[in-house]
Scaffold this active site. Structure first.
Site, PDB file in Angstrom:
ATOM      1  N   ASP A 121       0.858  -1.195   0.000  1.00 26.84           N
ATOM      2  CA  ASP A 121       0.000   0.000   0.000  1.00 26.84           C
ATOM      3  C   ASP A 121       0.896   1.248   0.000  1.00 26.84           C
ATOM      4  OD1 ASP A 121       0.857  -0.542   2.640  1.00 26.84           O
ATOM      5  OD2 ASP A 121      -0.735   0.696   3.484  1.00 26.84           O
ATOM      6  N   HIS A 131       1.615  -9.021  -3.382  1.00 28.55           N
ATOM      7  CA  HIS A 131       0.653  -7.935  -3.146  1.00 28.55           C
ATOM      8  C   HIS A 131       1.459  -6.655  -2.989  1.00 28.55           C
ATOM      9  CE1 HIS A 131      -3.281  -6.318  -2.070  1.00 28.55           C
ATOM     10  NE2 HIS A 131      -2.645  -5.565  -1.174  1.00 28.55           N
ATOM     11  N   ASP A 163       0.581 -17.527  -4.010  1.00 23.55           N
ATOM     12  CA  ASP A 163       1.326 -16.563  -4.841  1.00 23.55           C
ATOM     13  C   ASP A 163       0.357 -15.896  -5.815  1.00 23.55           C
ATOM     14  OD1 ASP A 163       3.180 -15.034  -6.146  1.00 23.55           O
ATOM     15  OD2 ASP A 163       4.138 -16.701  -7.204  1.00 23.55           O
ATOM     16  N   GLU A 194       2.018 -10.219   0.657  1.00 25.92           N
ATOM     17  CA  GLU A 194       2.342  -8.792   0.563  1.00 25.92           C
ATOM     18  C   GLU A 194       3.843  -8.610   0.846  1.00 25.92           C
ATOM     19  OE1 GLU A 194      -0.344  -6.164   2.673  1.00 25.92           O
ATOM     20  OE2 GLU A 194       0.649  -4.369   1.911  1.00 25.92           O
TER      21      GLU A 194
HETATM   22  O1  G3I Z   1       0.501 -12.083  17.648  1.00 26.87           O
HETATM   23  C1  G3I Z   1      -0.711 -12.851  17.488  1.00 26.87           C
HETATM   24  C2  G3I Z   1      -0.528 -14.222  18.054  1.00 26.87           C
HETATM   25  O2  G3I Z   1      -0.320 -14.128  19.436  1.00 26.87           O
HETATM   26  C3  G3I Z   1      -1.751 -15.058  17.727  1.00 26.87           C
HETATM   27  O3  G3I Z   1      -1.558 -16.362  18.151  1.00 26.87           O
HETATM   28  C4  G3I Z   1      -1.995 -15.048  16.228  1.00 26.87           C
HETATM   29  C5  G3I Z   1      -3.235 -15.823  15.847  1.00 26.87           C
HETATM   30  O4  G3I Z   1      -3.849 -15.293  14.707  1.00 26.87           O
HETATM   31  O5  G3I Z   1      -2.149 -13.736  15.793  1.00 26.87           O
HETATM   32  C6  G3I Z   1      -1.020 -12.924  16.025  1.00 26.87           C
HETATM   33  O6  G3I Z   1      -1.325 -11.647  15.603  1.00 26.87           O
HETATM   34  C7  G3I Z   1      -1.327 -11.409  14.242  1.00 26.87           C
HETATM   35  C8  G3I Z   1      -0.295 -10.313  14.030  1.00 26.87           C
HETATM   36  O7  G3I Z   1      -0.396  -9.802  12.756  1.00 26.87           O
HETATM   37  C9  G3I Z   1       1.131 -10.848  14.210  1.00 26.87           C
HETATM   38  O8  G3I Z   1       2.075  -9.835  14.045  1.00 26.87           O
HETATM   39  C10 G3I Z   1      -2.715 -10.971  13.831  1.00 26.87           C
HETATM   40  O9  G3I Z   1      -3.584 -12.073  13.845  1.00 26.87           O
HETATM   41  C11 G3I Z   1      -2.690 -10.369  12.461  1.00 26.87           C
HETATM   42  O10 G3I Z   1      -3.947  -9.885  12.104  1.00 26.87           O
HETATM   43  C12 G3I Z   1      -1.676  -9.246  12.425  1.00 26.87           C
HETATM   44  O11 G3I Z   1      -1.508  -8.836  11.135  1.00 26.87           O
HETATM   45  C13 G3I Z   1      -0.976  -7.559  10.891  1.00 26.87           C
HETATM   46  C14 G3I Z   1      -1.754  -6.988   9.708  1.00 26.87           C
HETATM   47  O12 G3I Z   1      -1.191  -5.763   9.306  1.00 26.87           O
HETATM   48  C15 G3I Z   1      -3.221  -6.785  10.017  1.00 26.87           C
HETATM   49  O13 G3I Z   1      -3.382  -5.837  10.990  1.00 26.87           O
HETATM   50  C16 G3I Z   1       0.496  -7.696  10.520  1.00 26.87           C
HETATM   51  O14 G3I Z   1       1.256  -8.041  11.675  1.00 26.87           O
HETATM   52  C17 G3I Z   1       1.028  -6.400   9.945  1.00 26.87           C
HETATM   53  O15 G3I Z   1       2.322  -6.648   9.447  1.00 26.87           O
HETATM   54  C18 G3I Z   1       0.119  -5.905   8.822  1.00 26.87           C
HETATM   55  O16 G3I Z   1       0.603  -4.677   8.402  1.00 26.87           O
HETATM   56  C19 G3I Z   1       0.062  -4.149   7.194  1.00 26.87           C
HETATM   57  C20 G3I Z   1      -0.384  -2.735   7.503  1.00 26.87           C
HETATM   58  O17 G3I Z   1      -1.461  -2.771   8.427  1.00 26.87           O
HETATM   59  C21 G3I Z   1      -0.770  -1.982   6.239  1.00 26.87           C
HETATM   60  N1  G3I Z   1       0.281  -2.040   5.276  1.00 26.87           N
HETATM   61  C22 G3I Z   1       0.653  -3.390   4.911  1.00 26.87           C
HETATM   62  C23 G3I Z   1       1.130  -4.151   6.113  1.00 26.87           C
HETATM   63  C24 G3I Z   1       1.591  -5.555   5.749  1.00 26.87           C
HETATM   64  O18 G3I Z   1       0.548  -6.425   5.447  1.00 26.87           O
HETATM   65  O1  9MR Z   2      -3.603  -3.465   0.111  1.00 28.57           O
HETATM   66  C1  9MR Z   2      -3.971  -3.544   1.465  1.00 28.57           C
HETATM   67  C2  9MR Z   2      -2.817  -4.126   2.263  1.00 28.57           C
HETATM   68  O2  9MR Z   2      -1.721  -3.247   2.226  1.00 28.57           O
HETATM   69  C3  9MR Z   2      -3.228  -4.426   3.685  1.00 28.57           C
HETATM   70  O3  9MR Z   2      -2.215  -5.157   4.345  1.00 28.57           O
HETATM   71  C4  9MR Z   2      -4.511  -5.223   3.710  1.00 28.57           C
HETATM   72  C5  9MR Z   2      -5.013  -5.474   5.126  1.00 28.57           C
HETATM   73  O4  9MR Z   2      -5.271  -4.286   5.773  1.00 28.57           O
HETATM   74  O5  9MR Z   2      -5.512  -4.586   2.970  1.00 28.57           O
HETATM   75  C6  9MR Z   2      -5.181  -4.410   1.614  1.00 28.57           C
HETATM   76  O6  9MR Z   2      -6.231  -3.773   0.963  1.00 28.57           O
HETATM   77  C7  9MR Z   2      -7.358  -4.592   0.704  1.00 28.57           C
HETATM   78  C8  9MR Z   2      -8.499  -4.194   1.618  1.00 28.57           C
HETATM   79  O7  9MR Z   2      -8.189  -4.465   2.955  1.00 28.57           O
HETATM   80  C9  9MR Z   2      -9.750  -4.926   1.210  1.00 28.57           C
HETATM   81  N1  9MR Z   2     -10.068  -4.693  -0.173  1.00 28.57           N
HETATM   82  C10 9MR Z   2      -8.988  -5.155  -1.075  1.00 28.57           C
HETATM   83  C11 9MR Z   2      -7.686  -4.437  -0.764  1.00 28.57           C
HETATM   84  C12 9MR Z   2      -6.565  -5.030  -1.627  1.00 28.57           C
HETATM   85  O8  9MR Z   2      -6.589  -4.579  -2.893  1.00 28.57           O
END
Ligand code: G3I
Ligand code: 9MR
Length: 570
Positions: free
Chosen positions: A182, A492, A538, A547
């Protein structure tokens, strides 16, 4: 082009898992290669054979023979696998592993500079994610593109309004890296990222001095790695409100951009809510950066002092606002990086400020601080990395504590490595969103233990985790774009998807297997399997397994550089 793209091996694997016949699909090795003195393992499907051999690639000229280990089941993939130990083969060359009745392994390269190209590409990936600058063909080749997101007209969101900067105030906060696939910029995630990259430089400067990244600043008065990290640090400095020292949590659109190139993404940009986590991650990484740039006072007069002053002010703000947890405003829908457990952020920022200033008031109670694998939401491990680097400054008592923490960590991890069917210390619960980076950050911590007490099995355990993201895994898949015989082709990553170039932008680590499959509903094709280590897709749709992200690429740079620097030459 990915030469294996027409053979959906993961689908076949899924059928076998379902049929109860599961075994690893092929002979798997680290597809990027090994240094001559490294521990080298190949994973072999549990066939009925006694021995393996290693041949010169494309020939039958045997250079090495060995016996296969017993079949063992790996619970993270549900498959049975045998191990081939090739560590004694040290002669540089290109090989294949051969076991009768199986297809040969992908190319196995042994080379004294095995990771030089990977380290450089993983760092160059940050350049490819720069906001506010065009990527010119002479630097970016096929992935050249016009500038996106000038970020010179950013609105203060209602959640971030202050007396000096009411809602709607226009500020400037250009530069920085796009966080991931993103186009938004998040301070929490930036803190761990710039810290990890600068630590790589700090610990292994010789690796980076030898590098020519071919970025616009190449040839100026700083090493390329520092120029690249400064691109983000300069943005971060603009995320601090000069009036009170507070730091905005993120600079973002209201919702995620469409799948377009940066220059075509033109939504309004906002800075949103000052948060304690952002202030502390900012304070920690700026205090660290101020130490790094102190050595470049002649080249960048005043920069180091400016960073330290900014760090102190952010720390003071956090002391006065210890519970400003980030809460996503109703009209903002981009990444949250929400974290309500801030003891680790306080400890990390405290350690960095203490080491930078020598002032005891910043020192956290180390007896109360556990060690752990760092991630964006849990940064206490970074405090230990810094303490390990500054044993002399922290004094004799703390010295012993630091060493003991790392030794306990290393003992646990090497036991896990030793017992693992894949000789790679990963368990089912390690496969979360961003699992590849979690594995690399674990390797990063093992590497600190090795730097304090160089025991071969600790380095071998780090190598095992590195191998796991470079193809010695049950998917037979490299997890870095442009590297290995089966790299990800559809990350992604908006530019990679929208640019019309077949190959994705190179040097990016993808998130990796994640049985959470939080994106599955929006995907036109199913994940091939549910088992943790196989739960990967993939496809562009798969933001939860495919991503890219800056905080994931940073430990790739670190571990790749560290193994290059630390692995014994023979
Ligand atoms: O830490 C818990 C763990 O204790 C548990 O057992 C497990 C079970 O699902 O979940 C773990 O947490 C997860 C966490 O990531 C781990 O770091 C959450 O479920 C999971 O939802 C969370 O995902 C994060 C995601 O955003 C959604 O919020 C990712 O860490 C984080 O890297 C990702 O970051 C995104 C940004 O929001 C937007 N830009 C892209 C970026 C990468 O995808
Ligand atoms: O592209 C977004 C990515 O960077 C985030 O990690 C992810 C979870 O927050 O969301 C992606 O965006 C999606 C959105 O959440 C739902 N509609 C489709 C988007 C991807 O094109």
């Amino acid at each position: 082009m990915n030469p294996h793209a027409k053979f959906p091996r993961s689908l076949l694997a899924a059928l076998l898992v379902t049929a109860g016949l599961a075994q690893a699909a092929g002979i798997e090795v680290n597809q990027v290669g090994y240094l001559p003195g490294a521990a080298k393992w190949a994973a072999v499907p549990a066939v009925d054979a006694q021995a393996f051999s290693v041949v010169r690639v494309g020939t039958d000229r045997v250079v090495f023979r060995g016996r296969l280990g017993p079949a063992q089941r790996w619970e993270t993939s549900g498959e049975r696998v045998r191990l081939a130990d090739l560590s004694a083969l040290k002669l540089p060359g290109d090989y294949e592993v051969v076991v009768s009745g199986l297809p040969r392994s992908p190319r196995l390269r042994i080379a004294p500079d095995a990771y030089a190209e990977l380290t450089a590409a993983a760092l160059k990936a940050f350049y490819f994610n720069r906001a506010s600058a065009p990527l010119l063909p002479e630097h970016a080749g096929r992935w050249a593109r016009p500038a996106g997101h000038a970020d010179d007209h950013v609105l203060v969101h209602a959640s971030a309004a202050s007396p000096g900067r009411p809602e709607g105030t226009v500020i400037r906060a250009p530069k920085g890296w796009y966080d991931a696939g993103d186009y938004n910029k998040y301070v929490v995630n930036s803190g761990i990222t710039v810290y990890t990259l600068l630590a790589a430089w700090e610990h292994f400067p010789e690796v980076f001095k030898a590098q020519r990244l071919n970025i616009p600043e190449s040839g100026n008065d700083l090493p390329d790695v520092l120029d690249e990290v400064l691109w983000n640090l300069e943005w971060m400095l603009d995320m601090q409100d000069p009036a009170d020292g507070g730091v905005y949590h993120k600079l973002t659109n209201k919702g995620f951009d469409g799948v377009v190139m940066p220059a075509d993404a033109r939504g309004e940009r906002y800075v949103v809510q000052k948060s304690t986590a952002a202030a502390l991650d900012f304070a920690a990484s700026m205090a660290h950066a101020s130490r790094i740039f102190a050595a470049f006072e002649a080249q960048r007069p005043g920069l180091s002092a400016r960073m330290l002053a900014a760090a102190r002010r952010a720390w003071d703000w956090a002391q006065a606002h210890p519970r400003e947890f980030y809460r996503q405003p109703a009209d903002i829908r981009t990444g949250g990086y929400e974290d309500d457990q801030l003891a680790d952020e306080f400890a990390w920022a405290g350690v960095e400020l203490w080491v930078s200033t020598g002032e005891a008031r910043y020192r956290p109670d180390l007896a109360q601080l556990a060690i752990g694998v760092p991630g964006w939401g849990d940064v206490k491990g970074l405090a230990w990395v810094t303490l390990g680097q500054h044993l002399r400054e922290v004094g004799e008592n703390d010295n012993a504590v630091v060493k003991a923490r790392f030794m306990t960590f290393a003992q646990e991890q090497t036991a896990l490595w030793q017992a693992s069917a894949w000789r790679a210390g990963a368990r089912g619960e390690d496969y979360v969103w961003g699992s590849n980076a979690a594995l690399l950050n674990r390797a990063l911590m093992l590497i600190q233990a090795y730097r304090l007490a160089p025991r071969p099995d600790v380095l071998a355990a780090a190598q095992g985790l590195f191998d796991l993201v470079l193809g010695r895994n049950p998917l037979g898949q490299s997890m870095v774009t442009g590297f290995g015989s089966r790299p990800p082709m559809h990350p992604h990553h908006r530019p990679s998807e929208a640019d019309g170039v077949v190959d994705p932008v190179p040097g990016f680590l993808v998130g990796g297997p994640n049985p959470g499959q939080q994106d599955a509903k929006g995907c036109p094709v199913p994940y091939a399997a549910k088992a943790p280590a196989l739960s990967y897709l993939d496809h562009f749709c798969s933001y939860a397994s495919n991503e890219v992200a800056i905080n994931w690429n940073a430990p790739l740079v670190y571990v790749s550089a560290a193994l290059q620097a630390l692995t014994p030459k023979k």
